[in-house]
Design a protein around this motif. Structure first.
Motif, PDB file in Angstrom:
ATOM      1  N   PRO A  26       0.693  -1.310   0.179  1.00 15.77           N
ATOM      2  CA  PRO A  26       0.055  -0.055   0.069  1.00 15.77           C
ATOM      3  C   PRO A  26       0.858   1.279   0.020  1.00 15.77           C
ATOM      4  N   VAL A  27       2.019   1.168   0.619  1.00 11.87           N
ATOM      5  CA  VAL A  27       2.898   2.571   0.797  1.00 11.87           C
ATOM      6  C   VAL A  27       3.356   2.590  -0.671  1.00 11.87           C
ATOM      7  N   ALA A  28       3.766   1.611  -1.414  1.00 12.26           N
ATOM      8  CA  ALA A  28       4.503   1.554  -2.696  1.00 12.26           C
ATOM      9  C   ALA A  28       3.416   2.333  -3.776  1.00 12.26           C
ATOM     10  N   ALA A  29       1.950   1.818  -3.503  1.00 16.37           N
ATOM     11  CA  ALA A  29       0.982   2.280  -4.336  1.00 16.37           C
ATOM     12  C   ALA A  29       0.907   3.992  -3.998  1.00 16.37           C
ATOM     13  N   GLN A  30       0.887   4.334  -2.699  1.00 16.26           N
ATOM     14  CA  GLN A  30       0.813   5.733  -2.324  1.00 16.26           C
ATOM     15  C   GLN A  30       1.981   6.487  -3.062  1.00 16.26           C
ATOM     16  N   LEU A  31       3.275   5.859  -2.952  1.00  8.99           N
ATOM     17  CA  LEU A  31       4.611   6.700  -3.385  1.00  8.99           C
ATOM     18  C   LEU A  31       4.434   6.805  -4.892  1.00  8.99           C
ATOM     19  N   THR A  32       3.704   6.071  -5.716  1.00  6.49           N
ATOM     20  CA  THR A  32       3.683   6.135  -7.076  1.00  6.49           C
ATOM     21  C   THR A  32       2.309   6.936  -7.495  1.00  6.49           C
ATOM     22  N   GLY A  33       1.549   6.991  -6.632  1.00  5.10           N
ATOM     23  CA  GLY A  33       0.374   7.641  -7.099  1.00  5.10           C
ATOM     24  C   GLY A  33      -0.608   6.648  -7.835  1.00  5.10           C
ATOM     25  N   THR A  56       3.366 -10.740   5.330  1.00  8.45           N
ATOM     26  CA  THR A  56       3.389  -9.396   4.882  1.00  8.45           C
ATOM     27  C   THR A  56       4.141  -9.141   3.418  1.00  8.45           C
ATOM     28  N   GLU A  57       3.562  -8.780   2.704  1.00 12.78           N
ATOM     29  CA  GLU A  57       4.072  -8.512   1.327  1.00 12.78           C
ATOM     30  C   GLU A  57       4.807  -7.143   0.976  1.00 12.78           C
ATOM     31  N   LEU A  58       6.234  -7.358   0.697  1.00  8.49           N
ATOM     32  CA  LEU A  58       7.032  -6.128   0.646  1.00  8.49           C
ATOM     33  C   LEU A  58       7.319  -5.827  -0.678  1.00  8.49           C
ATOM     34  N   VAL A  59       7.323  -4.693  -1.149  1.00  7.32           N
ATOM     35  CA  VAL A  59       8.321  -4.178  -2.420  1.00  7.32           C
ATOM     36  C   VAL A  59       9.373  -3.894  -2.381  1.00  7.32           C
ATOM     37  N   TYR A  60      10.202  -4.380  -3.048  1.00  9.46           N
ATOM     38  CA  TYR A  60      11.638  -4.208  -3.202  1.00  9.46           C
ATOM     39  C   TYR A  60      11.714  -3.033  -3.817  1.00  9.46           C
ATOM     40  N   TYR A  61      12.299  -1.847  -2.922  1.00 10.75           N
ATOM     41  CA  TYR A  61      12.161  -0.401  -3.032  1.00 10.75           C
ATOM     42  C   TYR A  61      13.002  -0.287  -4.299  1.00 10.75           C
ATOM     43  N   PRO A  62      14.438  -0.894  -4.725  1.00  6.70           N
ATOM     44  CA  PRO A  62      14.912  -0.333  -5.775  1.00  6.70           C
ATOM     45  C   PRO A  62      14.433  -0.872  -7.264  1.00  6.70           C
ATOM     46  N   SER A  63      13.481  -2.030  -7.223  1.00  4.33           N
ATOM     47  CA  SER A  63      12.385  -2.278  -8.243  1.00  4.33           C
ATOM     48  C   SER A  63      11.437  -1.308  -8.388  1.00  4.33           C
ATOM     49  N   LEU A  64      10.825  -0.784  -7.310  1.00  2.67           N
ATOM     50  CA  LEU A  64       9.994   0.330  -7.548  1.00  2.67           C
ATOM     51  C   LEU A  64      10.659   1.519  -8.175  1.00  2.67           C
ATOM     52  N   LYS A  65      11.807   2.064  -8.019  1.00  7.50           N
ATOM     53  CA  LYS A  65      12.550   2.949  -8.377  1.00  7.50           C
ATOM     54  C   LYS A  65      12.913   2.885  -9.795  1.00  7.50           C
ATOM     55  N   SER A  66      13.487   1.610 -10.060  1.00  8.59           N
ATOM     56  CA  SER A  66      13.622   0.972 -11.757  1.00  8.59           C
ATOM     57  C   SER A  66      12.620   1.308 -12.455  1.00  8.59           C
ATOM     58  N   PHE A  67      11.318   0.704 -11.870  1.00 11.13           N
ATOM     59  CA  PHE A  67      10.009   0.923 -12.853  1.00 11.13           C
ATOM     60  C   PHE A  67       9.768   2.235 -13.241  1.00 11.13           C
ATOM     61  N   ILE A  68       9.871   3.307 -12.100  1.00 12.37           N
ATOM     62  CA  ILE A  68       9.565   4.599 -12.487  1.00 12.37           C
ATOM     63  C   ILE A  68      10.490   4.978 -13.459  1.00 12.37           C
ATOM     64  N   ALA A  69      11.803   4.963 -13.204  1.00 15.35           N
ATOM     65  CA  ALA A  69      12.836   5.452 -14.246  1.00 15.35           C
ATOM     66  C   ALA A  69      12.506   5.035 -15.612  1.00 15.35           C
ATOM     67  N   LYS A  70      12.032   3.693 -15.797  1.00 11.60           N
ATOM     68  CA  LYS A  70      11.769   3.150 -17.160  1.00 11.60           C
ATOM     69  C   LYS A  70      10.700   3.798 -17.601  1.00 11.60           C
ATOM     70  N   ALA A  71       9.519   3.967 -16.731  1.00 13.20           N
ATOM     71  CA  ALA A  71       8.438   4.738 -17.303  1.00 13.20           C
ATOM     72  C   ALA A  71       8.753   6.019 -17.741  1.00 13.20           C
TER      73      ALA A  71
END
Length: 101
Positions: A26-33, A56-71
């Motif tokens: 849920p935090v990853a979703a909020q951070l990305t909008g 607890t399901e955790l999002v690997y933060y570098p993966s999230l940043k990489s997704f945003i950078a690619k987008a």
């Protein structure tokens, strides 16, 4: 270290010059909008890496940043009015994985 409130009940500790290793979905979703359903779709498609600790399901933060950078990279490179066929470019499913370009 300071605390910053994100959403109704999520507090993120902010440490200067240090990214978190992982965040809850849920935090990853909020951070990305994105909403949680969109984030879960990205996880299911393999676009974003997750792991579990107990239930607890955790999002690997570098993966999230990489997704945003690619987008962002794709949005900068696409033609002004859409993709080569003139279609609107959606981020999900259009980001190359690994070696693909």
């Amino acid at each position: 270290m300071s605390d910053r409130k994100i959403g109704p009940s999520v507090i993120v500790a902010v440490v200067p010059d240090m990214d978190p290793l992982a965040v809850r979905l849920p935090v990853a979703a909020q951070l990305t909008g994105l909403d949680e359903t969109q984030m879960r779709d990205l996880v299911a498609s393999g676009e974003i890496e997750v792991f579990k600790v107990g239930r607890t399901e955790l999002v690997y933060y570098p993966s999230l940043k990489s997704f945003i950078a690619k987008a962002i990279s794709l949005m900068i490179r696409r033609p002004r009015n859409g993709d080569a066929d003139g279609n609107v470019v959606w981020l999900t499913g259009h980001i190359p994985h690994g070696d693909q370009k």
